[in-house]
Scaffold this active site. Structure first.
Site, PDB file in Angstrom:
ATOM      1  N   TYR A 174      -0.761   8.480  -8.526  1.00  0.00           N
ATOM      2  CA  TYR A 174      -1.312   7.660  -9.613  1.00  0.00           C
ATOM      3  C   TYR A 174      -1.935   6.416  -9.006  1.00  0.00           C
ATOM      4  CZ  TYR A 174      -1.439   4.825 -13.908  1.00  0.00           C
ATOM      5  OH  TYR A 174      -1.826   4.034 -14.979  1.00  0.00           O
ATOM      6  N   ASP A 193      -3.172   3.388  -1.133  1.00  0.00           N
ATOM      7  CA  ASP A 193      -2.748   2.688  -2.339  1.00  0.00           C
ATOM      8  C   ASP A 193      -1.311   2.235  -2.114  1.00  0.00           C
ATOM      9  OD1 ASP A 193      -1.753   1.886  -4.744  1.00  0.00           O
ATOM     10  OD2 ASP A 193      -2.522   3.582  -5.901  1.00  0.00           O
ATOM     11  N   LYS A 242       2.153  -5.129  -7.888  1.00  0.00           N
ATOM     12  CA  LYS A 242       3.605  -5.258  -8.000  1.00  0.00           C
ATOM     13  C   LYS A 242       4.174  -6.423  -7.174  1.00  0.00           C
ATOM     14  CE  LYS A 242       3.867  -0.400  -9.294  1.00  0.00           C
ATOM     15  NZ  LYS A 242       4.225  -0.222 -10.679  1.00  0.00           N
TER      16      LYS A 242
HETATM   17  C1  PLP Z   1       0.646   3.635  -6.640  1.00  0.00           C
HETATM   18  C2  PLP Z   1       0.125   2.937  -7.849  1.00  0.00           C
HETATM   19  N1  PLP Z   1      -1.162   2.583  -7.874  1.00  0.00           N
HETATM   20  C3  PLP Z   1      -1.687   1.925  -8.923  1.00  0.00           C
HETATM   21  C4  PLP Z   1      -0.918   1.628 -10.026  1.00  0.00           C
HETATM   22  C5  PLP Z   1      -1.517   0.905 -11.190  1.00  0.00           C
HETATM   23  O1  PLP Z   1      -1.036  -0.393 -11.233  1.00  0.00           O
HETATM   24  P1  PLP Z   1      -1.016  -1.215 -12.602  1.00  0.00           P
HETATM   25  O2  PLP Z   1      -0.025  -0.555 -13.486  1.00  0.00           O
HETATM   26  O3  PLP Z   1      -0.634  -2.599 -12.171  1.00  0.00           O
HETATM   27  O4  PLP Z   1      -2.397  -1.166 -13.146  1.00  0.00           O
HETATM   28  C6  PLP Z   1       0.421   1.991 -10.042  1.00  0.00           C
HETATM   29  C7  PLP Z   1       1.272   1.693 -11.196  1.00  0.00           C
HETATM   30  O5  PLP Z   1       2.417   2.037 -11.293  1.00  0.00           O
HETATM   31  C8  PLP Z   1       0.950   2.674  -8.926  1.00  0.00           C
HETATM   32  O6  PLP Z   1       2.225   3.065  -8.894  1.00  0.00           O
END
Ligand code: PLP
Length: 426
Positions: A144, A239, A267
């Site tokens: 994700y 990511d 985060k």
């Molecule tokens: C690996 C990863 N990338 C991107 C995101 C998206 O981040 P946000 O929820 O702050 O938009 C998340 C959210 O949990 C994530 O776990």
């Protein structure tokens, strides 16, 4: 435990907010029942609107690595707020956080702050496309990267050549530029790269996945991706929204000893306030506006309150990096304890873990990608989740999510969790 007031608040919220929540996973759809409404939290504990105290294993989905309402972060935010909450003009603290973040992670020269992980990943892909002059990307099923259109893609019928939208509202046009591969399947990636030679801007990956449970890449797979990207002039995007500043100072790049071309953060870097970021070497970052042609902007980007929380959090982690080890030890203890109880109960399971990320899967087979994670028995997961919730332990309300341990958790909390599990009929 009684969750009466939470249920009433949920009923009220549903009248005004779609599904009663501002992010779908909070609604408990995967596990059934009503979500818990939080009143306040401190350290490892949540205090809900019914007056229950819960041991928290999500830490706001990762940011609160040192526990809730962590004093230095709260102090920094409160002090900052006295001087105004937003200016839309440069502030010194943006540079301070940028400097510190870059000093902690390998291989990055410049960083741009945004407001969420979604924005960070979306912007990183645009930058990769602008820099390489190519359109297509490869992502991995089950990873994700936020909810921007390019990532809401599933394997299409012609999966080898293009994906298809997995949400209404994502156009076929967007989907055709996102190719899907299976995690840990290097041969599949090679096939895609061959079939789309010269057209790929980037491969984006969660270097330790946390969105299909916790899944660790094989050495061969992750090194292979780096090699392919270098050979084929494709940018490797890590990511690190989950893993950054959680697995170690330098995140997954450091622990896996792999250098990515662009890294996204979220985060922990915001200490619990809305911050995302993406970083790369100067030659790539200089493609970004205002220096370069790739546009990206934000009214609240680099917001002083958010920067102060991030700066306080990273300062703590930078000064006391032993916390990463202590967290990994606590997670290993939990792993052992849960594993022992489930084995004694004869419940088929797999436990995946890396650093302070861990997930329990109710299946016989190793969980190495989305397909194997999806084989987990959700009925058992529901009993496990609700059984623990009834006993004051809050896990992610979905079998596809990693738990995020925070350092305020004590060994007594871990023992309480393991003992509670003993009481549950699975
Ligand atoms: C690996 C990863 N990338 C991107 C995101 C998206 O981040 P946000 O929820 O702050 O938009 C998340 C959210 O949990 C994530 O776990």
């Amino acid at each position: 435990m009684i969750y009466q007031r939470s249920s009433a608040l949920f009923a009220e919220a549903k009248k005004y907010i779609p599904g009663g929540v501002n992010s779908p996973v909070r609604a408990f759809k995967a596990v059934g029942g009503d979500p818990i409404f939080v009143k306040k939290a401190k350290g490892a504990y949540l205090f809900d609107e019914d007056g229950n105290k819960l041991i928290d294993y999500i830490a706001s989905w990762g940011p609160l690595i040192l526990g809730h309402a962590y004093e230095p972060v709260i102090k920094a935010v409160v002090e900052k707020a006295q001087n105004g909450t937003s200016f839309g003009m440069p502030t010194e603290i943006e540079t301070e956080l940028a400097k510190l973040a870059i000093s902690m992670v390998p291989n990055m020269d410049k960083i741009r702050f945004v407001n969420s992980g979604t924005e960070a990943c979306m912007s990183a892909v645009r930058l990769a496309r602008g820099y390489t002059g190519k359109d297509k990307i490869i992502k991995f099923a089950g990873c994700y990267h936020g909810h921007s259109d390019s990532f809401l893609i599933q394997a299409g019928s012609g999966a080898v050549t293009f994906g298809s939208p997995n949400s209404p509202g994502v156009t076929q046009g967007t989907a055709k530029d996102t190719l899907l591969a299976a995690y840990n399947d290097l041969a599949g990636v090679k096939e895609l790269v061959q079939a789309n030679k010269g057209e790929l801007a980037a491969i984006i990956i969660e270097p330790i996945a946390g969105n299909m449970g916790c899944i660790v890449p094989t050495d061969e797979f992750i090194k292979g991706l780096r090699e392919i990207c270098t050979q084929e002039n494709i940018l490797l995007i890590f990511d690190e929204v989950m893993t950054g500043f959680r697995l170690g100072k330098g995140g997954a790049q450091e622990v896996l000893n792999i250098k990515a071309d662009i890294v996204t953060y979220g985060k922990v870097i915001g200490g619990g306030l809305p911050v995302g970021a993406f970083a790369a070497r100067t030659e790539i970052m200089d493609y970004l506006a205002p220096d370069g042609p790739v546009y990206q902007a934000g009214t609240l980007s680099g917001n002083p309150l958010a920067m102060s929380a991030g700066l306080a959090m990273l300062t703590e982690l930078n000064n006391a990096p032993e916390v990463f080890k202590s967290l990994a030890e606590k997670t290993a203890y939990l792993h052992k304890g849960i594993g022992k109880v489930l084995t004694e109960k004869n419940v088929p399971h797999q436990i995946n873990r890396f650093g302070s990320m861990i997930s329990v899967h109710f299946t016989d087979e190793p969980v190495v990608d989305f397909a194997s994670s999806a084989k987990g028995d959700n009925d058992t997961f529901k009993k496990y989740f609700h059984g623990l919730l009834e006993r004051g332990i809050y896990l992610p309300p979905s079998a596809f999510e990693s738990y995020f341990l925070n350092d305020a958790l004590s060994y007594e909390d871990l023992d309480a969790t393991i003992n509670a599990l003993k009481e549950i009929d699975l």
